[in-house]
Every structure is written in structure tokens, then in C-alpha cells.
Design a protein around this motif. Structure first.
Motif, PDB file in Angstrom:
ATOM      1  N   SER A  66       0.855  -1.186   0.000  1.00 28.38           N
ATOM      2  CA  SER A  66       0.000   0.000   0.000  1.00 28.38           C
ATOM      3  C   SER A  66       0.891   1.237   0.000  1.00 28.38           C
ATOM      4  O   SER A  66       2.054   1.173  -0.403  1.00 28.38           O
ATOM      5  N   SER A  67       0.382   2.347   0.478  1.00 29.71           N
ATOM      6  CA  SER A  67       1.159   3.588   0.510  1.00 29.71           C
ATOM      7  C   SER A  67       0.764   4.405   1.735  1.00 29.71           C
ATOM      8  O   SER A  67      -0.283   4.180   2.343  1.00 29.71           O
ATOM      9  N   GLY A  68       1.623   5.332   2.117  1.00 28.77           N
ATOM     10  CA  GLY A  68       1.352   6.147   3.293  1.00 28.77           C
ATOM     11  C   GLY A  68       2.136   7.445   3.257  1.00 28.77           C
ATOM     12  O   GLY A  68       2.789   7.776   2.260  1.00 28.77           O
ATOM     13  N   TYR A  69       2.087   8.169   4.382  1.00 29.65           N
ATOM     14  CA  TYR A  69       2.668   9.505   4.442  1.00 29.65           C
ATOM     15  C   TYR A  69       3.549   9.677   5.682  1.00 29.65           C
ATOM     16  O   TYR A  69       3.362   9.000   6.691  1.00 29.65           O
ATOM     17  N   TYR A  70       4.481  10.630   5.585  1.00 32.73           N
ATOM     18  CA  TYR A  70       5.095  11.193   6.774  1.00 32.73           C
ATOM     19  C   TYR A  70       4.093  12.217   7.326  1.00 32.73           C
ATOM     20  O   TYR A  70       3.563  13.039   6.572  1.00 32.73           O
ATOM     21  N   LEU A  71       3.866  12.197   8.634  1.00 32.83           N
ATOM     22  CA  LEU A  71       2.954  13.145   9.258  1.00 32.83           C
ATOM     23  C   LEU A  71       3.676  13.922  10.353  1.00 32.83           C
ATOM     24  O   LEU A  71       4.631  13.423  10.954  1.00 32.83           O
ATOM     25  N   ALA A  72       3.205  15.125  10.610  1.00 36.65           N
ATOM     26  CA  ALA A  72       3.765  15.938  11.688  1.00 36.65           C
ATOM     27  C   ALA A  72       2.635  16.500  12.535  1.00 36.65           C
ATOM     28  O   ALA A  72       1.603  16.935  12.015  1.00 36.65           O
ATOM     29  N   SER A  73       2.829  16.457  13.849  1.00 36.42           N
ATOM     30  CA  SER A  73       1.849  17.030  14.765  1.00 36.42           C
ATOM     31  C   SER A  73       2.581  17.950  15.740  1.00 36.42           C
ATOM     32  O   SER A  73       3.478  17.497  16.463  1.00 36.42           O
ATOM     33  N   PRO A  74       2.246  19.247  15.775  1.00 31.35           N
ATOM     34  CA  PRO A  74       2.929  20.162  16.692  1.00 31.35           C
ATOM     35  C   PRO A  74       2.601  19.832  18.146  1.00 31.35           C
ATOM     36  O   PRO A  74       1.508  19.351  18.455  1.00 31.35           O
TER      37      PRO A  74
END
Length: 266
Positions: A66-74
Motif C-alpha cells: 500500500s502507501s502512506g505519508y510522513y505526518l507531523a503534529s505540533p
């Protein structure tokens, strides 16, 4: 040049350096990723046979990619700022974690299926903040602690951040602790994710699978990678629960779902 201008220049330089370091890290991931598909079918079959010879058992594993993302949360105090909306509870807040005790303990309708009661409770906005963003996790729950994980981009969060942990005693919900990922942003375009089966193979090759053990489950979830400039970075991760057949102890292992790299526990 006055002091404020000097301070501003250093601040901008610091931000640019942070961005450069994080970009370099992700580019390094891209290079490692190119090794993910280097195995031939014969090699894969040979490794799977070795796993069985080492008395490591597992259930059916998917080869689907499948596929995915880098995520950022402050890092923010969202829960503390919203806690005043809660009623009939006592609460405290420390280190981005909200702890809530009920004035009157909540009785579970079915002790063996606590989610029957807790699914309703999490939707009560006067008792649980942002409860609609969490889902019950049977795999992470125990008799005394029921875990709900925040769901982001269709994946649960397997980290101390992004979870609600309900403490249960004698069929009653006494209190809970909660952490929440807010203002989550996508950092990079979609990237391919290795399969469930490939994650097991990588873990075995890193010599992180104990002989005479059982792989109880292999789940895809977001886990914490690193902190950059006040934001926590999360990536898709294959999390494996490995139980020793001799001692009964369970180890949780992580494999980077983008690159196949082994990730130390955090």
C-alpha cells in the motif's frame, strides 16, 4: 546591527537547519527503500522456511503493498485548553497528557466486551474530548486497561501520544488518561509501504525474532519517529507482537513500513 536583528537572523538560521536535517533524513530513507524489493522469490521461500525451522509460528500474512505519508503534529496543549468542557469529572494535565477521574464510576454492561459501554462513553463530549477520533483496540487492551487509539489517515496510532487508556476495576471504569495529536499535517507525498509478510522477513533478518515463539499479530500503525522544531514526526510502521512460548512474555517490535529498517522501542 542591533541585538533584535541578530536574534532574528539566528532564529531563521536555526529553522533552515532543522528543515535541512529532516529533509536529509527522509532522502536517506529513500535510498534505503530501494533495497526493499531486492529479494527473489527463492530467497523469500528460503527465509520463511528458516523461520519455521526456528519454531517461530505465525498466522497468514498478506503480501499486499500500500502507501502512506510522513505526518507531523505540533506539540500543543489542546486537551488542557479544552478540558473545561468536561462535566462531572476531576481532571489534571501534565506533559501533554490529560488524566480524568469520574465523580461516579461508570459500570461496564459487559466485562468481556468493554467497548459496548466505552464506545458510547467516548462519544459523550462532556466526558471525553475528541472521542470520535478514537477506536477500540482489542490487541492493545488488557483486563484492567482498555485502549482506544486515535485514527489518522485510516491508520491507528500505536504510541503514548494519540491514545485513551481506560482503567478498569471490578467491572467499573474508574478513570482514564488521554493524549491527542492535533493539527496533523502531511509532510511528503505518498510513499510505497512494504507488505506485512516482508515486515516479518526483515525482523527475522535483523535477528529480532526469538526462537520458539509465536507472532500473535502484525499491525500497520503510525508510530513516533523523531521531533523536529517543536513537532513530532510519525510514520507508518509495522508493529509485531511476539510471544515467547517458554516464558509467555510478549515483546513489541517495530519495522519502518517505508524502508524495512528496524526501529528501537520508544
Amino acid at each position: 546591527m542591533n541585538f533584535k536583528k541578530i536574534e532574528l537572523i539566528f532564529f531563521i538560521a536555526f529553522i533552515v537547519l532543522d528543515i535541512f536535517l529532516f529533509t536529509s533524513y527522509m532522502q536517506k530513507d529513500d535510498l534505503v527503500e530501494s533495497t526493499v524489493n531486492t529479494f527473489s522469490n527463492n530467497t523469500t521461500d528460503s527465509i520463511m522456511k528458516s523461520i519455521k525451522n526456528d519454531q517461530i509460528s505465525y498466522s497468514s500474512l498478506s503480501t499486499k503493498k500500500s502507501s502512506g505519508y510522513y505526518l507531523a503534529s505540533p506539540v500543543k496543549n489542546t486537551l488542557r485548553n479544552e478540558a473545561a468542557r468536561l462535566h462531572d469529572v476531576l481532571w489534571s494535565y501534565n506533559d501533554q497528557k490529560l488524566t480524568v477521574s469520574f465523580d461516579n464510576s461508570v459500570k461496564l454492561k459487559n466485562v468481556k466486551n468493554p467497548q459496548t459501554t466505552l464506545n458510547i462513553l467516548t462519544k459523550d463530549k462532556t466526558r471525553v474530548l475528541y472521542g470520535e477520533d478514537y477506536v477500540y483496540s482489542k490487541s492493545l487492551s488488557t483486563k484492567n486497561v482498555v485502549v482506544y487509539t486515535q485514527k489518522i489517515r485510516k491508520l491507528p496510532v500505536y504510541a503514548t501520544n494519540g491514545q485513551i487508556r481506560f482503567n478498569i476495576k471490578n467491572g467499573y471504569v474508574l478513570n482514564y488518561s488521554q493524549s491527542y495529536l492535533s493539527n496533523v499535517q502531511v509532510l511528503k507525498e505518498q510513499k510505497p509501504i512494504i507488505s506485512q509478510k516482508r515486515a516479518l522477513i526483515w525482523l527475522y533478518q535483523y535477528n529480532k525474532l526469538v526462537n520458539n515463539s509465536t507472532v500473535k499479530w502484525v499491525h500497520l500503525a503510525y508510530t513516533r519517529l523523531l521531533t523536529v522544531n517543536g513537532s513530532v514526526i510519525y510514520i507508518p510502521t509495522w508493529v509485531l507482537a511476539v510471544e515467547s512460548n517458554s516464558s509467555g512474555s510478549i515483546q513489541y517490535r517495530r519495522i519502518n513500513a517505508f524502508t524495512g529498517a528496524f526501529m528501537e522501542q520508544n
